[in-house]
Write an enzyme that holds these catalytic residues in place. Sequence first.
Site, short mmCIF file in Angstrom:
data_model
loop_
_atom_site.label_atom_id
_atom_site.label_comp_id
_atom_site.label_asym_id
_atom_site.label_seq_id
_atom_site.Cartn_x
_atom_site.Cartn_y
_atom_site.Cartn_z
N ASP A 72 0.82 -1.21 0.00
CA ASP A 72 0.00 0.00 0.00
C ASP A 72 0.85 1.26 0.00
O ASP A 72 2.05 1.23 0.31
CB ASP A 72 -0.96 0.01 1.19
CG ASP A 72 -0.23 0.02 2.54
OD1 ASP A 72 0.79 -0.69 2.67
OD2 ASP A 72 -0.68 0.73 3.46
N GLU A 131 -0.11 -1.03 5.69
CA GLU A 131 0.97 -0.62 6.59
C GLU A 131 0.90 0.87 6.90
O GLU A 131 1.34 1.30 7.97
CB GLU A 131 2.31 -0.96 5.95
CG GLU A 131 3.53 -0.77 6.86
CD GLU A 131 4.13 0.64 6.82
OE1 GLU A 131 4.98 0.94 7.68
OE2 GLU A 131 3.74 1.43 5.94
#
Length: 361
Positions: A72, A131
């Site tokens: 991400d 994350e």
Amino acid sequence: MTLELHADPIDLTAALVDIPSVSEDESRIADEVEQALRAQTTGFEIIRSGNAVLARTNRGLGSRVMLAGHLDTVPIADNVPSRREHDSAEGDILYGCGTVDMKSGDAVFLHLAATIDNPAHDLTLVFYDCEEIAASRNGLGRIERELPEWLEADVAILGEPSGGFIEAGCQGTLRVRLTASGTRAHSARSWLGDNAIHKFGAVLNRLAAYRARTVDIDGCVYREGLQAVRISGGVAGNVVPDAAELDVNFRFAPDRSVTEAVEHVREVVEGLDLGFEVTDSSPGALPGLNKPAAAALIEAAGGQFRAKYGWTDVSRFSALGIPAVNYGPGDPNLAHKRDERVPVEQITHVTQVLRSYLSAG
């Protein structure tokens, strides 16, 4: 789109950047990574966990290395798709969201998984989600709870940007909220009140005079820091405040536990009439560079390593007893910026170092 894992990892980085993958919207990139691993690698067991993709070999080699990276990014800031430009000082530069944090690291790992023919270690690859948002959503936490056997290794390499240096372990972080109370009054008659903000004078003096400890662990020097990071109080410009809050952040060396860090902050503010509440904490990670698998990595990198300032997911691996380092292309100071960018030479360099480390003979 099909990711070409055998392509130059610079081009693979650009292809990954061109797939938008803001936190909680990683399904497309996870699909692409999974399909590429299944089609273009051999000898890997591959599974899916939500929007995380995990792969591992089981060749019976003497050690296991984990390569972990998050898929991400932070929200896109008009910086997708990627673009490549030439800089007279730095050479070719790749721009785009995630070039630093951390699709260049992901690209290196994917490329090596597909192209190493004579591995020196069994490999585990973990490409995970979420994350960049709250720790409770972090895909590594879900994997640890649901698939703990996939997080077993002799050493873990997290592809976070480190400028091409091995950054070992990480600092722990602790946030404490100090509170003060007083008596509200009109500021024109301030002697009738008791100013809560003024009660922070003594603790601010202590923090300003604080001398940070430095600690050498496995040749990595960690410097601690204790700072006031936020203060609030008061309701109006003509009112003596009856309540105030001061947030303090302690970045501590990984030889302290969270409990020890809390006690240290208590000692600093001891004797002051202030409320004390721990609002957030994460343990640090010891570098573990004396372990054989980690020492071999340092050798492959030409002995270049340093302490990691800041907190990363290597802390999760350290808590599992796995020596862990941050190693990836890109300047971490450029992460999340609108002009996020990485010199392509760093992608090539990290690939070469890790190929040497992961290959036999």
